[in-house]
Each structure stands twice: as structure tokens, then as C-alpha cells.
Write a protein that holds these residues in place. Structure first.
Motif, PDB file in Angstrom:
ATOM      1  N   GLY A   1       0.824  -1.202   0.000  1.00 10.21           N
ATOM      2  CA  GLY A   1       0.000   0.000   0.000  1.00 10.21           C
ATOM      3  C   GLY A   1       0.854   1.245   0.000  1.00 10.21           C
ATOM      4  O   GLY A   1       1.926   1.267   0.602  1.00 10.21           O
TER       5      GLY A   1
ATOM      6  N   THR B   1      -9.003   3.917   3.750  1.00 10.23           N
ATOM      7  CA  THR B   1      -8.101   2.823   4.087  1.00 10.23           C
ATOM      8  C   THR B   1      -6.833   3.425   4.680  1.00 10.23           C
ATOM      9  O   THR B   1      -6.559   4.604   4.486  1.00 10.23           O
ATOM     10  CB  THR B   1      -7.696   2.005   2.839  1.00 10.23           C
ATOM     11  OG1 THR B   1      -7.484   2.901   1.750  1.00 10.23           O
ATOM     12  CG2 THR B   1      -8.759   0.996   2.467  1.00 10.23           C
TER      13      THR B   1
ATOM     14  N   THR C   1      -3.286   2.946   0.293  1.00  8.67           N
ATOM     15  CA  THR C   1      -3.960   2.572  -0.948  1.00  8.67           C
ATOM     16  C   THR C   1      -3.164   1.437  -1.592  1.00  8.67           C
ATOM     17  O   THR C   1      -2.023   1.631  -2.002  1.00  8.67           O
ATOM     18  CB  THR C   1      -4.047   3.788  -1.896  1.00  8.67           C
ATOM     19  OG1 THR C   1      -4.810   4.804  -1.255  1.00  8.67           O
ATOM     20  CG2 THR C   1      -4.705   3.403  -3.223  1.00  8.67           C
ATOM     21  N   LEU C   2      -3.773   0.257  -1.624  1.00 11.08           N
ATOM     22  CA  LEU C   2      -3.083  -0.918  -2.157  1.00 11.08           C
ATOM     23  C   LEU C   2      -2.989  -0.772  -3.672  1.00 11.08           C
ATOM     24  O   LEU C   2      -3.997  -0.625  -4.355  1.00 11.08           O
ATOM     25  CB  LEU C   2      -3.862  -2.181  -1.767  1.00 11.08           C
ATOM     26  CG  LEU C   2      -3.083  -3.488  -1.857  1.00 11.08           C
ATOM     27  CD1 LEU C   2      -1.905  -3.523  -0.886  1.00 11.08           C
ATOM     28  CD2 LEU C   2      -4.001  -4.664  -1.569  1.00 11.08           C
TER      29      LEU C   2
ATOM     30  N   PRO D   1      -2.041  -7.534   2.202  1.00  5.89           N
ATOM     31  CA  PRO D   1      -3.355  -6.884   2.233  1.00  5.89           C
ATOM     32  C   PRO D   1      -3.709  -6.357   3.620  1.00  5.89           C
ATOM     33  O   PRO D   1      -4.642  -5.573   3.749  1.00  5.89           O
ATOM     34  CB  PRO D   1      -4.320  -8.004   1.816  1.00  5.89           C
ATOM     35  CG  PRO D   1      -3.629  -9.259   2.255  1.00  5.89           C
ATOM     36  CD  PRO D   1      -2.149  -9.001   2.127  1.00  5.89           C
TER      37      PRO D   1
ATOM     38  N   THR E   1      -4.524  -2.379   3.550  1.00  2.54           N
ATOM     39  CA  THR E   1      -5.865  -1.820   3.720  1.00  2.54           C
ATOM     40  C   THR E   1      -6.066  -1.299   5.139  1.00  2.54           C
ATOM     41  O   THR E   1      -6.762  -0.317   5.339  1.00  2.54           O
ATOM     42  CB  THR E   1      -6.965  -2.872   3.443  1.00  2.54           C
ATOM     43  OG1 THR E   1      -6.874  -3.906   4.432  1.00  2.54           O
ATOM     44  CG2 THR E   1      -6.777  -3.497   2.060  1.00  2.54           C
TER      45      THR E   1
ATOM     46  N   LYS F   1     -11.518  -5.862   4.771  1.00  4.28           N
ATOM     47  CA  LYS F   1     -11.025  -5.688   3.404  1.00  4.28           C
ATOM     48  C   LYS F   1      -9.922  -6.690   3.064  1.00  4.28           C
ATOM     49  O   LYS F   1      -9.501  -6.775   1.912  1.00  4.28           O
ATOM     50  CB  LYS F   1     -10.492  -4.263   3.201  1.00  4.28           C
ATOM     51  CG  LYS F   1     -11.557  -3.197   3.284  1.00  4.28           C
ATOM     52  CD  LYS F   1     -11.082  -1.914   2.619  1.00  4.28           C
ATOM     53  CE  LYS F   1     -12.157  -0.846   2.735  1.00  4.28           C
ATOM     54  NZ  LYS F   1     -12.339  -0.343   4.115  1.00  4.28           N
TER      55      LYS F   1
ATOM     56  N   LEU G   1      -9.261  -8.205  -0.867  1.00  4.26           N
ATOM     57  CA  LEU G   1      -8.021  -7.742  -1.500  1.00  4.26           C
ATOM     58  C   LEU G   1      -7.004  -8.874  -1.626  1.00  4.26           C
ATOM     59  O   LEU G   1      -6.143  -8.841  -2.510  1.00  4.26           O
ATOM     60  CB  LEU G   1      -7.441  -6.541  -0.757  1.00  4.26           C
ATOM     61  CG  LEU G   1      -7.967  -5.168  -1.184  1.00  4.26           C
ATOM     62  CD1 LEU G   1      -7.641  -4.896  -2.665  1.00  4.26           C
ATOM     63  CD2 LEU G   1      -9.453  -4.990  -0.968  1.00  4.26           C
TER      64      LEU G   1
ATOM     65  N   GLN H   1      -6.439  -4.791  11.814  1.00  4.14           N
ATOM     66  CA  GLN H   1      -6.268  -5.300  10.459  1.00  4.14           C
ATOM     67  C   GLN H   1      -5.951  -6.799  10.428  1.00  4.14           C
ATOM     68  O   GLN H   1      -5.721  -7.355   9.357  1.00  4.14           O
ATOM     69  CB  GLN H   1      -5.164  -4.503   9.745  1.00  4.14           C
ATOM     70  CG  GLN H   1      -3.781  -4.735  10.298  1.00  4.14           C
ATOM     71  CD  GLN H   1      -2.797  -3.694   9.797  1.00  4.14           C
ATOM     72  OE1 GLN H   1      -3.142  -2.549   9.571  1.00  4.14           O
ATOM     73  NE2 GLN H   1      -1.557  -4.076   9.610  1.00  4.14           N
TER      74      GLN H   1
ATOM     75  N   ASP I   1      -7.845   1.896  -7.350  1.00  2.04           N
ATOM     76  CA  ASP I   1      -8.034   1.782  -5.906  1.00  2.04           C
ATOM     77  C   ASP I   1      -9.102   0.722  -5.626  1.00  2.04           C
ATOM     78  O   ASP I   1     -10.249   1.038  -5.328  1.00  2.04           O
ATOM     79  CB  ASP I   1      -8.461   3.158  -5.368  1.00  2.04           C
ATOM     80  CG  ASP I   1      -8.600   3.185  -3.863  1.00  2.04           C
ATOM     81  OD1 ASP I   1      -8.153   2.230  -3.200  1.00  2.04           O
ATOM     82  OD2 ASP I   1      -9.157   4.167  -3.349  1.00  2.04           O
TER      83      ASP I   1
ATOM     84  N   SER J   1      -9.608  -1.231  -3.194  1.00  2.00           N
ATOM     85  CA  SER J   1     -10.169  -1.299  -1.840  1.00  2.00           C
ATOM     86  C   SER J   1     -11.490  -0.561  -1.751  1.00  2.00           C
ATOM     87  O   SER J   1     -12.244  -0.747  -0.802  1.00  2.00           O
ATOM     88  CB  SER J   1      -9.207  -0.678  -0.826  1.00  2.00           C
ATOM     89  OG  SER J   1      -7.944  -1.256  -0.898  1.00  2.00           O
TER      90      SER J   1
ATOM     91  N   ALA K   1     -12.129  -8.958  -6.142  1.00  2.00           N
ATOM     92  CA  ALA K   1     -12.369  -8.088  -4.986  1.00  2.00           C
ATOM     93  C   ALA K   1     -13.860  -7.876  -4.737  1.00  2.00           C
ATOM     94  O   ALA K   1     -14.242  -7.314  -3.717  1.00  2.00           O
ATOM     95  CB  ALA K   1     -11.672  -6.747  -5.184  1.00  2.00           C
TER      96      ALA K   1
END
Lengths: 365, 365, 365, 365
Positions: free
Chosen positions: B265, B273, B276-277, B297, B301, B306, B310, B339, C278, C280, C317
Motif C-alpha cells: 500500500g 483505508t 492505498t493498495l 493486504p 488496507t 477488506k 483484497l 487489520q 483503488d 479497496s 475483490a
């Protein structure tokens, strides 16, 4: 947690509170202010029984600090921190002297041989990106000194994106910097990139610089916190304000309170500059922290023709100083030539910046 | 500069070219491929006289490399790098075994006791953010092993924004990780934050992780490059693709070619989030470099709900694996509980990710 | 403010509450759900006296909504919105038919001639960036139809950075799109750039697209909200999630509840893609809103070879569909050729995306 | 393509070249400079046969323009554009008068009743975010006039993120603004949000503002380009410099050359300000374009206490003026109260900004 002492609290009372804090297993940080002393408590993982502290002689109150940073906070220290860096005062007749605002101040005499950063004192640090040779360093030092700079920058250790780029001369460059100080009386600012280089930088230089890429190299921050030399800490390329102040907190938490912050541009989508110089951080830092904040318009823009306008802007926004790359032969520089200004441009910069500082009732020294 | 050898060039010929390169004062990096060997030349500041090299026996051609990175480039090595990490194969009847795609492959037997990352092999690294106790580590290791993971992650040294946050248990955590490997046969991945901790991580772990904040701690990268253990290098919070690959180049340039990249990310304006992945980096890396690329992930995130979508997305985009935070009691975790996913969610993740990998003709091992 | 009605509330009761709301000077938005109806109240600048409403027959409760958006919120409507777009079902023997999940559903027959977006239905919209000629449109339509697409995209009005770039054919392109629908039964999606073009798009197309640059063109959003056609709303280049949902709220607040959201990449420092996709945002939207969300991997990456991996990732996703640029001669395209995939690649995309959708128990229709 | 005319080319010669260009099917834009005229050619999709043009009397040369923008470029017009806005000169004895730099200039007399923006003239536009009532507008106008402002801003149409927020009073606000001009002689700047509102703004105001959200609303830009009133164009939240200049090009391409650019902060990860004010854009614009550039420190920072330092910084960086929100009762403002400064603060701003402009040899008028 902060313990606020009475204005007339004695040194013994302050010491007694510190001892009690240490006895509880925490670390005490007495922070003297102009009217009274506050004592920061760090090292506590949970809550502290404040009862015993609040009842001690000389204590006004105990304030739990909600902000993630403590020692760097204005709550801990109302007055702006003024960092003093040894540097010979300009002496030759043609050079301007810093006007003594208060001739009766006992610190005035000493101040003549020290550059002050913070609290209304604007300091200009100038020099090449990297030290390339003794000749190069002396040539530039002479010129920036003549223009009025009292602090000299120059990299001995260069963090470079590519392993194949020039990485700095190392210790030989530090010896060159020591020679520059000897000859021109300029205070020396140079970067340390790991614990090993910090040992050497600490020995040779007057200010230890921690670069943007190392802003969250916590191991290095702790080592810098155990040094007696002032530390110039640059903001990371994508550091939030809280992260920036927390990085400084790492240094203060180890006992070194002489930290100078430095904005050098952040990374955004904007592509016409190398970085986006975030000048709003100046009033933002000044609201939250007592530490001085400089601006590096050279890295912050990456383009020679933007250095002058953004230098003026930084001082106009209230910056406590500038860190500027100057090179007498920028086209032949081993690094960052594109963003180095010429000695003549630096002279103009000094002239304009002095005038703008005056609008804010500040002095360039 | 790359020297491309003939397909049938002998080992002596390769060695001779390397010796010539070293004699010229440069560093030679022989990079064996499936059909032929290339030799990267680093250490040259200017141009190299390629005449003498091109006329040597076994040499096809000399290619000047315009990209700033050399050894990590697909130009240097056409085949995907497959990193092997020692880990016991799943044995209990209820557990799935990695299907042997080519039973005649001589490497198959050994592979059963090694996890492969890259070249069609998708690897899942799972475990808590930080090692908190032996009980915690074992409880989580048992569950992720049961779900099919063969690699275990857990922080002994935690780079934390605040100096007052939990910084990891240090060496005791490394001993706990060694115990996890002993009991469950899981390969161990853990982070080093400075040269000192890297010495210890190298001793105890199977993969040395370099975190996002240290991606441009070049001193640490060089030290990791001198290690014999594979290195998992996380992308910095605002690193461009070139900077990411150049950071890996620092490690390869020191002689360690077992580098695993990891997207975790990047920092943008987007605020729902933690980061941003940036999954587009997967095909982008695969076009430019032979190194495998994982996705984290959890940090990518910063939100439990999420992680599953992801994770699926990362494998669907072609990631060579995942680095996932799993905690059996996330609400009581000392760091990053928000997370971490639960063991049950991790089981579902493994199931779905296996199915998606199959769509791409890839195997989770 | 939301008024939640009882599960067995009659239509008269719902109508009575709406009338009371209107009598109070506000706007009432009855939002039918699978089990019960909620009534959104908009137009109130201050607080509403909820006493009179709560005491009315059929009312369960009145909920003040703290989020800035109301009608797009999951609080207002628990069930996912399923948008229906008229399109002929695939009929030729070689083509797959959407499996009827529930043959007793009264809506099944009609659904065969409608594409569903949302609630487990994944829809693929494909076609060229811009309509260039009837030949071009038909050539591409035939191929994407053959690959299984049932919705066709193609720009008649192109918002271009430069006033000197091709700005689209305008109404003639709309007529070509109508011809495409006539011949192939494909539903038509095309962009409106101002009120004038929206009048025409509304007349010719099945879905009105609002582009990223117009996401906060509130005048255009209001106009789209007064249309009877579904609206596909793209996320602005630097729109936060709240701003994105609030832009949709503008449309719903005018009475058009058939809004399809679309992620198309955001602007960051990252420079190896045109935008940073993006993904997510997909689980984030699905948590907050009942509206379906698509992904545009073509604009989201800007590079042909990234479209396939990111299309798979988007569906993995949990995206409710894709908006993909396909061109049979991308090198000759008048705009965005670099990011258009070939018909063969699109066929592979459809195949892989169907398999991945199945892992999530979703159907591509 | 630019056609550069000789210094002594006659008006007939210029007209003849324009006619030839139009006859070729393109659009001719004669751009008079201080020494000679250049003629921009737009509307060409391919290359132009320059032979016929270059051989015409009075033509020096034809220059193909590689930059995507033409008419806004310094290549097209070397001299800075000075936009003149009708406004009564300050008359009361206590007020400062703009010093007449060149009393023999024929334009001096007229200039007394016009505010100049660009070319060394710094203009301050001040007023409330939104017009709320005649009383409010007059109260603020009186104070900013007293402090020396000659241009008044105030929103009649407010683009708001939420459909439920105050959207401006519309035409009644325009009538209030006309009343402000009548009473205080202030030039009026106000925003148009669509073609409909632009028709009205054009009728009532002196400068038409296009907001950041509409920077790429190309339909609106074209409409503004057909107006005779100057246009103030704000940079979009994530607009690159090229996109910003291209948006201005849309306006010039329609024939309106009186465009004033305005930086108002861009969207980045940085979270302590509403936007990140990108002051480096000032020297960057000035290098590429002849158009004047203002700065909006109110939106650019979003915080009252940052407006003053960043206003000083903007002028120090070379901005051609400021757009500042001032409110006499900010806590009661219907929008953006947090970033509005008080009349007293505005007075200080004017004082400091005048002093800083003087350092750059510029005049605040």
C-alpha cells in the motif's frame, strides 16, 4: 504526562519530582521554560498514579497529554526552542553584523560566536549537495560566507537511489568540512546515514542531519537522541505532521532537546517539481511544537529557478531558516546540480530574505 | 552493462569473463538462466571498454543497460526467480499437499521440504503482527498451519511511529519463532530494523524482512545483501516503481539474489483505508523484473473486512503470494489488531485463493 | 432522517407518511426493500420534529442519519440495488446463457432481456473509447458480443484535456450506437458532458455515463437525477469515498435511484500507471452503500497489458462488473489506443472473469 | 503553430495573414506583444503547409509549437498579460493611492479606475465565501475597502459536496453584489457553475470565476471563452500544470484572452490542512505562460490561522495577487467560516503583503 511546576519552584523541588518519577520506573524530562519548568514523563505504558506527584512541593498540576507526542509539544514547553550553533561572527568591515537587539542581555557576547535558530532568529545554511574536494568546498564556503551565511552544509555520506551513484567521500569529506570551519568560522551541518557514520559526523560536525529517507529509521533517531550535538531532522517524503513530530519525539525522548525540523517537500501527483514544497507545515508546526522549523527549497523544488522564489516564500511564511544548495559550478556537480543555485543568486537570496524577515520582525543571523 | 554468454558456454568461460571484469576494477555478477548465463557488471562509474569482453570465448554480446537497475532486470535474467524457503511439507492426512506438477523434476523431492515463491508458485505467509508470547505464537501457528500455510510471520522488532508504543520483544521473540519452526515446520519470516537486529534475525529466521520505512535505509540494504538468507523487501510508503527496484538492486549488488518484493500500500489522499493498495504494481514488476512479488493486504488496507477481498484480488492480479496478519484474539493484540483476520477467515482466504490461483494455472504451496 | 416502516405497512400508510413529510416542507423518498420500506427525508436544513411522524400508523421508528449521505446509504436500504438494463439475451447456440438461478422467479422471463448489475450479478460493458465510424463500431460490437458481452460502450462526446484533440462525433455517434443496439441487441452506455448532450444521450442510450471530470459538476448531476435512465457515475480523479457517494446522492435526491458507481483509478505520485486503481474502494462502498460498483481497468491503468490482470483482480475483490475498452485496431484508435485491449484478449478476459466470479458465487450475465 | 510577424508589420499585413489562415480552414488568433504581433493557429488536426504563410509580407517565421498549449504559452506572447478590471480608485484621504510609476503613460488616467492584475501589479480580491444577505455583504465590503482592497468576492452559486448544504442565493446574491459595486466602487468576482448561471454572472459581475471542480468542465470553459468578461480559473484539486494550462487554453481558444489563473491547493496525503497549497506553481506558470496567477490561501489551507502566513508566502513567491475569504462574523458564516479571516486580520494582511511586494519591486493596487 506532564508535571507543571510552580513559577518559583526551586531546583531542589524539580530534582525531587524527577527522582520520584524515576523511582516509579519512568523517565523524567525537566523542560525549563521562561517562567516555569515542566517535567515530561515518558516510558509509561499504562496510566500513572498522579496522586503522589501532585502532592509534592512545587507542583502545580499533572496534565495527561492526549497528543501522541509529548516532549516536542507546546504543552510541554510554551517558549520556542532556540538552538545555538557555534560559528564565528562575521568580522570583516564589509559584512553585516547581526544587530544586538538587547545589549544588556548576558547572552549577547556568547551569541556573537553562535548562530541562533528559532524564536525570531532566522538562520541560513548553505553549501554544496556533496563535498567533492577541498578546493570545491573552500571555493563555495568563501562565497557563501561573503554573502552572509554562517552555517555550511555539504554531504559526506549521500543516500542515493542507485547503488551505482556517487555515495559521498565519507570521512575524508568530514575532514574537509572541519577545514572549512577552521578557515571560515562556519558552523558545519552534515548528514549521518547509519550509526557508524553518525559516530564520525558527531565528532566532526556541529549539527547532525538526519535525511528524509531515514526519518523513520528509529534506530538512528535513538542514536541521535543520545548525542550532544543538535540534530536537523528532515521530514520524510510522505510523512504526516504527526509522524514528523513523533520522529522528533524519538530524539527528545533520549535526552537530546536540540532538534531542528526541516520541510523539504512531499511526494504528490504534481510533476513539474521534484517534490511539492508544503509551506503550510510552518504555521502548523509552530502551533503544535516549540521546535524551530527550516525549509529546504533546493530539494523541495528540484529546480534552480524556483529556489529563490520559494526561499522568499518560506521566510515569509515564518520559517526559522533555510537549507540551500549552492555550487559555483553546478553543471559539474556530482549530484543535484540542477537544483543548486550560483553564488550570485545566493547573494540575492540573502538580500531579499533579510528584507522579508524584517517584515515579520525577525532577524537573519 | 550486461555480458550475455552463449547457451553452451562452459563454466570456465564464464569464470574467465568474470575475472577479466574484476581485473578491470568492476564487480561481476554471473546470473544463470534456464538457457544461458548473463553477467552483470556493476561498480563502473563511467563507460566500459567492451571490446576486450566481446572478443572473449563464449560471449555473445555486451548490452549497455539504460534502465537504472541492472541485476533485478528481466534483461539480466529472463526467467522468473524462484526463491526456496525451507519448510516442512504438510503431512497429516487432512491437509492438502501441493500437487507435483512435474513428477520427473529432480527438484521435486527437495521441494517437498521447501516452499517456493515465484515462477507460478504462490506462497502464503501468515501470523500475528507482533510476537507477544510463546502461547500466542503457538496458538496462531497451529491454526494457520492447519489452514495450509507453510510460512509464519511475526514481529520481534517493531518500527513504531511513537517511541512510547510497544517496540517488540526482541531476541526472546526470535527464540519463540524458532520454537514455532521446530514444532510446526513452518518457515519463519521476521523483520530486521537495523544492523544489530539483522545479525540476530539472520541467525534465527528463514527470511529477513526489510520494512517499508527502511526501504531506502541503504546501509541496512547493503547488510542484507551480504546475508545468505532470502530477503523480503517491502515497498516504501511513497516509493516509485524505479525506487523500489533500485532498493532491491542494492541487495543484489552485494551478492544476495534471493529477494522477494512486497507491495503493502502507498500513501495517497484516499482516507477510507490506512494505505492505498496498488495492485497494478504486480504486472508492472513482472514486466521489468524477474523477482517475485507478494502483497500484504493487511497493512495495504488496514481494515479486517477488506483483507479477504483484497487477498483474492492480489492473487487474481498475479501476485506470487500474500503476507497476511492473523490473530486469534485480535481485540487483545498489542499492535495492528484492527487489520488482523481471525483463523476462520484465514481458512476461507486459503480456500478462495487456491481456487483463484488455479484460474491462472498457479499453485499455492 | 429516515422513517422506517413496518414490514406489513400498507401502501396507503407509506403514502400518508410521505404526504405528511411533504406537508412539512421537505422531500420524501420512499425506498422499498425486500422486507420493508424506508422513507428518506431530504431538504431539511435544521432538525425535524419527529414526534408527529413516529406516531403515524405503520411507522416503526425515525432514525437521524449522521453520515452526510442518506439515500445512497445501507441504512436507507439494506438490500443491494440491482440495476436492470434492457439488452437482448444471447441466443445463438454457441453462446452461454445466464443460468436461471430461480426459475420460479416471476422476473426471470423479463430478466432474459435485461442485464442485471448488482446483487451478485456481474456485468461487463465493453467497446471502444470513442465511436469513430459505423464500420468501427459494428466491427467491435460484433466481436465483444461474440465474446459474451451484453453491454456496449463508446464515446460520442469526449472530454479531452486539449481543445485541439478529437472531441467525439456527437449526435452522429449516438445514431451509430443506436444502430449497434438494433443489430446486436447490446445495451448502450455512453457519456454526457453537459445538459445539452445529456438530453441527446438520454434519448439514444440505455445508460447515461457521467465521467470522472464531471463527478462534481453538480448541475449535470441534478439533471441526470431527473432522468429515467440509469446513470453510471465515475469516481473523480481525487475524490474521497464520501465525496463519491455524495455525488451519487445528488442524483438520488432528484429521484433517480438507478445509479451505478465506477472506480477508474485515482491520482497519486505513482508514475508507472496513468492512474492508481483503488480496488479497496469496492468493499468500502459495499459496506456503506447499496449501489453497485464497477471498475474501469482501462482508464484505471492506462496500459493494455495491465487490463487483464486488473480485470481479474476487480472481480475477485467483489466488483459488480467491468467497463473495458476494446478496439480491433488499437494502434489506429483516435483516442486511448494504448489502453484498449484486442478482441482476443477480451475473450480471454471474459473466460477468466467468469471463473473468478464463480469463486465468489457470482454470475457474469 | 505560431506565425511571428515583423516588428514593423502593418495592421493590414496581420489581417492578411489571418485571412489566409481562415481561408485554409483554421482559426487565427492575433496576439499583440509589446514589440511585435504573433498569430496563433488553432483548429488544425494535422500539419499545416507553412510555405504559403512564410512567404507573405510581414511574416518573420512560422514556429511549430510542441507544447500541448499554444495561446497561453510564453512562446505565443513574451510579455506578461495584464488584466484590467474596472474598479473605482481609492479616494478618501486616509487611503493609499497606487503610485503612478509612469505619469506620462497614456493609460494612467484610465488605470486609476481599473485594477491591474499581472506584470508587476498585485491584486487583492477579498470578501465572504458566500453572499448571505445585503447587510452581510455591505458590512464586509466596507471593511475590506477600508483596508485597501479594490476587488470583492462573494459566492452566489456555491458548488457543495452535499446536495443538502446551502447552495447559494443565486440571482438575488448577484443583485447584492451589483449593489456593493455601486456603493463602494469595488470590482466584483463571483463564480458560475453552469451555462445558465454564467449568463447571469456575466451580466452582473466584472470577473467570472470558474471553480476547481469545474476546471475540466470543458463545456463551461468554452462558454466562458465566448464571454467578454475576464475569467478567473481555479486549478483543479488534482490538476497537473499541463492540465491547468490546457484548461485555460480552452478559454483562449474561443477568443477570450483575459484569463487569470488561481492556485488553491491540491489534494495530497497531508492531513493537517484542507488542501496542500502548491506555491511552486507560481514560478512554474510564469516560466511557461504569460497569464497572471493568483493564490487562494483560504481554500488552500482551510484554516484561519494559516491564511496570513501563506498570503505573505504567496506574494513573496511572486503571485500576482490573492483571493481571500473575509467575514466579519466567521462563526456565523453559512459556509467556510473556519477559513475566513476577520477584517482586522485582513488589514494586517494588506499591510504585510504591501511590504513584501515592495521587496520584489511590485505594487499592490
Amino acid at each position: 504526562m506532564l508535571v507543571v511546576m510552580q513559577a518559583h519552584a526551586t531546583e531542589e523541588q524539580v530534582r525531587a519530582v524527577c527522582e520520584r518519577i524515576e523511582a516509579l520506573g519512568y523517565k523524567a524530562h525537566p523542560i525549563p521554560g521562561s517562567t516555569r519548568t515542566a517535567i515530561g514523563i515518558t516510558g509509561n505504558t499504562g496510566s500513572i498514579d498522579i496522586g503522589t506527584l501532585e502532592s509534592m512541593p512545587g507542583v502545580v498540576e499533572c496534565i495527561p497529554v492526549s497528543k501522541p507526542y509529548k516532549l516536542v509539544s507546546r504543552d510541554a514547553k510554551e517558549d520556542a526552542t532556540v538552538v545555538r550553533i557555534p560559528a564565528r561572527a562575521p568580522a570583516s568591515p564589509g559584512e553585516e553584523r547581526r544587530p544586538d537587539k538587547n545589549p544588556h542581555d548576558a547572552r549577547t557576547a556568547a551569541a556573537k560566536d553562535a548562530v541562533l535558530i528559532g524564536g525570531g532568529n532566522v538562520a541560513i545554511i548553505a553549501g554544496p549537495c556533496a563535498i567533492e574536494s577541498l578546493e570545491q568546498a573552500l571555493a563555495i564556503a568563501e562565497r557563501v560566507r561573503a554573502a552572509g551565511a554562517r552555517l555550511f552544509r555539504g554531504g559526506a555520506y549521500k543516500p542515493r537511489t542507485s547503488p551505482y551513484s556517487f555515495q559521498g567521500l565519507g570521512e575524508p569529506a568530514l575532514k574537509i568540512l572541519a577545514e572549512v570551519r577552521e578557515r571560515y568560522g562556519l558552523g558545519i551541518v552534515t548528514e549521518a546515514v547509519d550509526n557508524e557514520s553518525l559516530d564520525l559526523v558527531e565528532e566532526y560536525a556541529d549539527v547532525i542531519q538526519i535525511g528524509a529517507r531515514n526519518m523513520q529509521n528509529f534506530s538512528l533517531l535513538k542514536r541521535a537522541g543520545r548525542s550532544r550535538k543538535p540534530v536537523l531532522l528532515k521530514r520524510g517524503m510522505s510523512a504526516t505532521l504527526d509522524e514528523f513530530l513523533m520522529a522528533a519525539e524519538y530524539i527528545l525522548a533520549e535526552g537530546n532537546y536540540n532538534v531542528i525540523l526541516c520541510e523539504r517537500g512531499v511526494r504528490t501527483f504534481s510533476d513539474f517539481t521534484r517534490n511539492t514544497l508544503d509551506l503550510s507545515v510552518i504555521p502548523a508546526v509552530q502551533r503544535r511544537s516549540h521546535l524551530p522549523i527550516l525549509v529546504d527549497p533546493s530539494h523541495g523544488t528540484g529546480r534552480r529557478h524556483k529556489v529563490l522564489p520559494l526561499s522568499r516564500a518560506a521566510v515569509a511564511a515564518g520559517a526559522d531558516g533555510l537549507l540551500v544548495e549552492v555550487h559555483h559550478e553546478p553543471d559539474r556537480a556530482l549530484s543535484d546540480g540542477m537544483q543548486s543555485i550560483l553564488p550570485d543568486e545566493f547573494q540575492q537570496l540573502m538580500r531579499e530574505v533579510r528584507q522579508i524577515a524584517a517584515v515579520l520582525n525577525r532577524t537573519v543571523n
